[in-house]
Design a protein around this motif. Sequence first.
Motif: not given
Lengths: 166, 391
Positions: A47-48, A134, B167, B160-161, B164
Amino acid sequence: MGLVESGKLPKPLTSLLNTSRKYSIWIFQWGLACCAIEMGAALGSPRYDVMRLGVIPLPASPRQADLVCFSGTVTDKMVPAIRRLYDQMPDPKYVISMGSCANCGGPYWDSYSVTKGVDQVVPVDVYVPGCPPRPEALLEGIVLLQQRIGKEDMVERWKGEPLVVS
Amino acid sequence: MTAVSDRQKLAYVNSQAADGRVNLEFETQEGMTLNMGPQHPATHGTLRIIVKLDGESVIAAEPVMGYMHRGYEKLTEVRTYPQVTTLVNRIDWLGSFANEVPFILAAEKLMEVEAPPRAQWIRTILFELSRIANISLFVGDMALHIGAMTAAFYAFRDREFVLNQIEAVTGGRFHPNFDRIGGLKDDLPKGWIADTKAAMEKIRDFCDEMDDLVTGNEIFQARTRGVGVIPADVAQQFGLSGANLRSSGVDWDLRRDQPVGLAWDQADWKVWTHPDGDSFARFWVRIQEVRESTKIVDQLLDGLPAGPIMAKVPRIIKVPEGEAWVATENPLGEMGYYVVSKGDLGPFRVKIRTASFNNVSVVPWVCRGVYVPDVVTILASLYFILGDIDR
Ligand code: SF4
């Protein structure tokens, strides 16, 4: 590189060298604590994806790296190792300090065992604030460092004079 | 006492032989000393391991810790109760929310308040989400140490899901600092339940993908099966907990065996164990645990009770005098807080029991007689986090 040593590096050559330098940084990731996970996400996750900035993670040893990213809490016990690794890196070398802990001690500002900032041990080029920052913040730090490398005067750097921060 | 498998018996015989060799080697001063760390990818940060080698095989391994000692127990004495959660978040930094819960529960026990049911349920959901975030990274990391890069990228992608979702509720990717004495800071945002269910679906796919990619892989099995066997009695003697203990065949899970008021008993799930106790078993048990966690989250989301999320607590929190111990089953194992209060704004003394400290204490035992590359896989499969060891 004889031109650099003699101090007569023409301007176009400087900018050419700087451009190639700034898009071929090898980053040595020194993951110390929680921030290391965010650094891992920035360097290792699709993603990054830090490689699109021309930064290559995971060198085999600090002797091949141009940039070291200290991410996390620096403890007093760790300091000798940090200094030793930094000394092993070839010049020109750059340092990113990631996270409040590496910047100034962070949440452990009054702890007996935490060094209040990695800049007490090694010179830092870019501070990335946050707890944890982040991954995007780390990427911005890298971009800022690249801008700075682009403007650098290699002759000055060779002489060991302090860098002009712009 | 649980049943001992053949593999465990074999490991016991091997360990006896290794014991004999260690004594011999230390007496003759032969062999070579190799230093791993404190900066080594296999040590998840800053663990240092001194290994004594005879050719390719390890005769003794000794972990050196303290490189990440941040003085939590001392710092809690000069913080107020709400401030302590900020600190304890950062002990096991991959499953941060899970660290807050036992401390808050201990404080609530002393104050004799109880969070409303909705808060308890959301706590449990976030607890399980942080477990998924934690262990899914382990799955990729373990494969990385065997030499498979791809799995680590997949793990970072799918993790990441979950982050998220965490978050969206708490405002922090990790380190949420969301738990309050008497409840939670906020309620769930709109549409979160559906999003989380979609994320759980993705995580289940991730587990299947990892099964295809890693678990069934022949090289992976060759590197992990029968390597680093910890028999059940040794695991218990060293005080291992969590998946490390369950993969030695001991059926012990605090979520089921020692309820602390959270909503695990409302869901239908299973505690997985594996009889072998080797590196592969530890990997396998953890993957199953991620699956179970997604199930728990799904079921709890379906039955989420309505109501307030905060009990009545005074604005300035003073905890009455007393002592309390609360332990929960965190992603890495048993984590507990022993809180001593003298009626002040902050705790008088907090003792933190973390799982990783015990989990690495078995390293000298399990690393005798293995080959150098196996040290890396054993360390990876024991799965510790440096903040959790050194505190
Ligand atoms: S700055 Fe915060 S997230 Fe980063 S290492 Fe320190 S405590 Fe952890």
